[in-house]
Motif scaffolding. Structure first.
Motif, PDB file in Angstrom:
ATOM      1  N   LEU A  16     -47.895  82.768  51.387  1.00 32.31           N
ATOM      2  CA  LEU A  16     -48.384  82.935  50.020  1.00 32.31           C
ATOM      3  C   LEU A  16     -47.627  82.035  49.060  1.00 32.31           C
ATOM      4  O   LEU A  16     -48.206  81.435  48.151  1.00 32.31           O
ATOM      5  CB  LEU A  16     -48.253  84.399  49.590  1.00 32.31           C
ATOM      6  CG  LEU A  16     -49.251  85.384  50.201  1.00 32.31           C
ATOM      7  CD1 LEU A  16     -48.901  86.812  49.789  1.00 32.31           C
ATOM      8  CD2 LEU A  16     -50.677  85.045  49.769  1.00 32.31           C
ATOM      9  N   LEU A  17     -46.330  81.932  49.264  1.00 30.42           N
ATOM     10  CA  LEU A  17     -45.523  81.079  48.399  1.00 30.42           C
ATOM     11  C   LEU A  17     -45.917  79.614  48.548  1.00 30.42           C
ATOM     12  O   LEU A  17     -46.043  78.885  47.561  1.00 30.42           O
ATOM     13  CB  LEU A  17     -44.035  81.246  48.738  1.00 30.42           C
ATOM     14  CG  LEU A  17     -43.077  80.310  47.999  1.00 30.42           C
ATOM     15  CD1 LEU A  17     -43.092  80.620  46.503  1.00 30.42           C
ATOM     16  CD2 LEU A  17     -41.669  80.443  48.550  1.00 30.42           C
ATOM     17  N   THR A  20     -49.118  78.493  46.812  1.00 26.90           N
ATOM     18  CA  THR A  20     -49.125  78.615  45.358  1.00 26.90           C
ATOM     19  C   THR A  20     -48.764  77.273  44.734  1.00 26.90           C
ATOM     20  O   THR A  20     -47.743  76.679  45.087  1.00 26.90           O
ATOM     21  CB  THR A  20     -48.104  79.677  44.896  1.00 26.90           C
ATOM     22  OG1 THR A  20     -48.426  80.929  45.502  1.00 26.90           O
ATOM     23  CG2 THR A  20     -48.128  79.829  43.380  1.00 26.90           C
ATOM     24  N   MET A  91     -44.160  85.185  37.035  1.00 27.56           N
ATOM     25  CA  MET A  91     -45.386  84.599  37.560  1.00 27.56           C
ATOM     26  C   MET A  91     -46.608  85.365  37.064  1.00 27.56           C
ATOM     27  O   MET A  91     -47.624  84.768  36.693  1.00 27.56           O
ATOM     28  CB  MET A  91     -45.352  84.589  39.092  1.00 27.56           C
ATOM     29  CG  MET A  91     -44.316  83.645  39.684  1.00 27.56           C
ATOM     30  SD  MET A  91     -44.328  83.615  41.488  1.00 27.56           S
ATOM     31  CE  MET A  91     -45.876  82.726  41.765  1.00 27.56           C
ATOM     32  N   THR A  95     -49.617  84.229  33.861  1.00 34.05           N
ATOM     33  CA  THR A  95     -51.069  84.159  34.069  1.00 34.05           C
ATOM     34  C   THR A  95     -51.846  84.680  32.861  1.00 34.05           C
ATOM     35  O   THR A  95     -53.042  84.432  32.744  1.00 34.05           O
ATOM     36  CB  THR A  95     -51.491  84.971  35.316  1.00 34.05           C
ATOM     37  OG1 THR A  95     -51.186  86.366  35.117  1.00 34.05           O
ATOM     38  CG2 THR A  95     -50.786  84.471  36.561  1.00 34.05           C
ATOM     39  N   SER A 184     -55.957  72.990  43.101  1.00 29.40           N
ATOM     40  CA  SER A 184     -54.872  72.682  42.184  1.00 29.40           C
ATOM     41  C   SER A 184     -55.327  72.689  40.730  1.00 29.40           C
ATOM     42  O   SER A 184     -54.512  72.843  39.831  1.00 29.40           O
ATOM     43  CB  SER A 184     -54.251  71.318  42.526  1.00 29.40           C
ATOM     44  OG  SER A 184     -55.217  70.288  42.348  1.00 29.40           O
ATOM     45  N   GLN A 190     -55.627  79.717  40.580  1.00 25.02           N
ATOM     46  CA  GLN A 190     -54.182  79.649  40.402  1.00 25.02           C
ATOM     47  C   GLN A 190     -53.641  80.977  39.886  1.00 25.02           C
ATOM     48  O   GLN A 190     -52.606  81.465  40.347  1.00 25.02           O
ATOM     49  CB  GLN A 190     -53.818  78.529  39.433  1.00 25.02           C
ATOM     50  CG  GLN A 190     -53.913  77.135  40.040  1.00 25.02           C
ATOM     51  CD  GLN A 190     -53.298  76.085  39.129  1.00 25.02           C
ATOM     52  OE1 GLN A 190     -52.346  76.361  38.409  1.00 25.02           O
ATOM     53  NE2 GLN A 190     -53.834  74.892  39.159  1.00 25.02           N
ATOM     54  N   LYS A 191     -54.354  81.575  38.921  1.00 23.34           N
ATOM     55  CA  LYS A 191     -53.908  82.853  38.375  1.00 23.34           C
ATOM     56  C   LYS A 191     -53.933  83.941  39.442  1.00 23.34           C
ATOM     57  O   LYS A 191     -53.024  84.770  39.523  1.00 23.34           O
ATOM     58  CB  LYS A 191     -54.803  83.253  37.191  1.00 23.34           C
ATOM     59  CG  LYS A 191     -54.588  82.433  35.933  1.00 23.34           C
ATOM     60  CD  LYS A 191     -55.479  82.911  34.805  1.00 23.34           C
ATOM     61  CE  LYS A 191     -55.244  82.097  33.538  1.00 23.34           C
ATOM     62  NZ  LYS A 191     -56.117  82.552  32.429  1.00 23.34           N
ATOM     63  N   LEU A 193     -53.643  83.574  42.712  1.00 22.97           N
ATOM     64  CA  LEU A 193     -52.554  83.344  43.656  1.00 22.97           C
ATOM     65  C   LEU A 193     -51.211  83.726  43.036  1.00 22.97           C
ATOM     66  O   LEU A 193     -50.366  84.347  43.691  1.00 22.97           O
ATOM     67  CB  LEU A 193     -52.528  81.868  44.079  1.00 22.97           C
ATOM     68  CG  LEU A 193     -53.662  81.399  44.990  1.00 22.97           C
ATOM     69  CD1 LEU A 193     -53.583  79.903  45.221  1.00 22.97           C
ATOM     70  CD2 LEU A 193     -53.607  82.129  46.339  1.00 22.97           C
ATOM     71  N   ASP A 194     -51.005  83.352  41.773  1.00 20.19           N
ATOM     72  CA  ASP A 194     -49.743  83.675  41.103  1.00 20.19           C
ATOM     73  C   ASP A 194     -49.546  85.188  41.013  1.00 20.19           C
ATOM     74  O   ASP A 194     -48.423  85.692  41.194  1.00 20.19           O
ATOM     75  CB  ASP A 194     -49.716  83.075  39.691  1.00 20.19           C
ATOM     76  CG  ASP A 194     -49.452  81.577  39.713  1.00 20.19           C
ATOM     77  OD1 ASP A 194     -49.063  81.068  40.779  1.00 20.19           O
ATOM     78  OD2 ASP A 194     -49.648  80.917  38.679  1.00 20.19           O
ATOM     79  N   VAL A 197     -48.719  86.563  44.588  1.00 14.94           N
ATOM     80  CA  VAL A 197     -47.344  86.231  44.963  1.00 14.94           C
ATOM     81  C   VAL A 197     -46.352  86.982  44.076  1.00 14.94           C
ATOM     82  O   VAL A 197     -45.318  87.470  44.549  1.00 14.94           O
ATOM     83  CB  VAL A 197     -47.101  84.713  44.852  1.00 14.94           C
ATOM     84  CG1 VAL A 197     -45.644  84.378  45.145  1.00 14.94           C
ATOM     85  CG2 VAL A 197     -48.007  83.966  45.824  1.00 14.94           C
TER      86      VAL A 197
END
Length: 213
Positions: A16-17, A20, A91, A95, A184, A190-191, A193-194, A197
């Protein structure tokens, strides 16, 4: 497996890291988009070398710390737990804050040779102190403190992190013209995933703080 515990959880957390978006991934994708897939793969290899260096440093440092002062290691454990909770909370919080999306096109990525690509990837990873701090705060909860193979256990975890990072970075590099670029630059993804994580890090931080010797 030596003194390692909860290895599947470690693998899931590291994966997961690695997927990200961050400086290392942005560098790899940027090189791939600017100079082609080969440049992206070589850059990913340079980043992996930096991760291996962090892994070696953390293995030596953590092992020496445990040997010299178990009490000090306990303090580091709580500091590490607090850092993981902070990192996860930040993180998640970020978001909800509107910010201008970063573009990989802005990364300085001139056409260059293999050696330069490796060196730049290595420097990108090794000059990020947060990576080593993450290693020190993250790894202890997956190693039995009273075990007899601390160095080899920490080193194996570090190398596992480096390998997973290399695989994911190479995958993004190969897909940089399509899927990687979309990931990307996709703010919603992205939000998501953030937040995943971030929640994971908070949980791991709490778990680390509650771990008894």
């Amino acid at each position: 497996m030596l003194d390692i515990i909860h290895f599947p959880l470690f693998l899931a957390s590291v994966f997961l890291l690695c997927i990200t978006p961050g400086p290392d991934l942005a560098y790899v994708v940027g090189q791939s988009m600017a100079n082609g897939r080969r440049s992206g793969v070589i850059s990913a290899s340079g980043v992996a070398l930096g991760s291996c260096t962090h892994a070696l440093a953390s293995a030596i440092g953590l092992t020496a710390l445990i040997t010299a002062s178990p009490a000090l290691f306990t303090v580091i454990k709580y500091v590490g737990a607090a850092y993981l909770v902070y990192l996860g909370s930040k993180m998640i919080w970020d978001t909800f804050i509107a910010k201008k999306p970063e573009s990989c096109d802005n990364i300085d990525a001139p056409r260059t040779n293999t050696r330069s690509l490796l060196v730049r990837g290595f420097i990108t990873s090794i000059t990020n102190p947060k990576v080593l701090l993450f290693f020190i705060s993250f790894f202890p909860q997956f190693v039995v403190v009273t075990g007899e193979h601390h160095a080899s256990s920490f080193l194996l975890l570090g190398l596992t992190y480096a390998v997973i990072g290399l695989i994911t970075d190479v995958a993004f590099a190969l897909l940089a013209g399509g899927a990687a670029s979309a990931v990307s630059r996709n703010a919603t993804l992205q939000k998501m995933l953030d937040r995943i994580v971030g929640i994971n890090f908070i949980g791991l931080g709490i778990r680390l703080a509650m771990t008894r010797r």
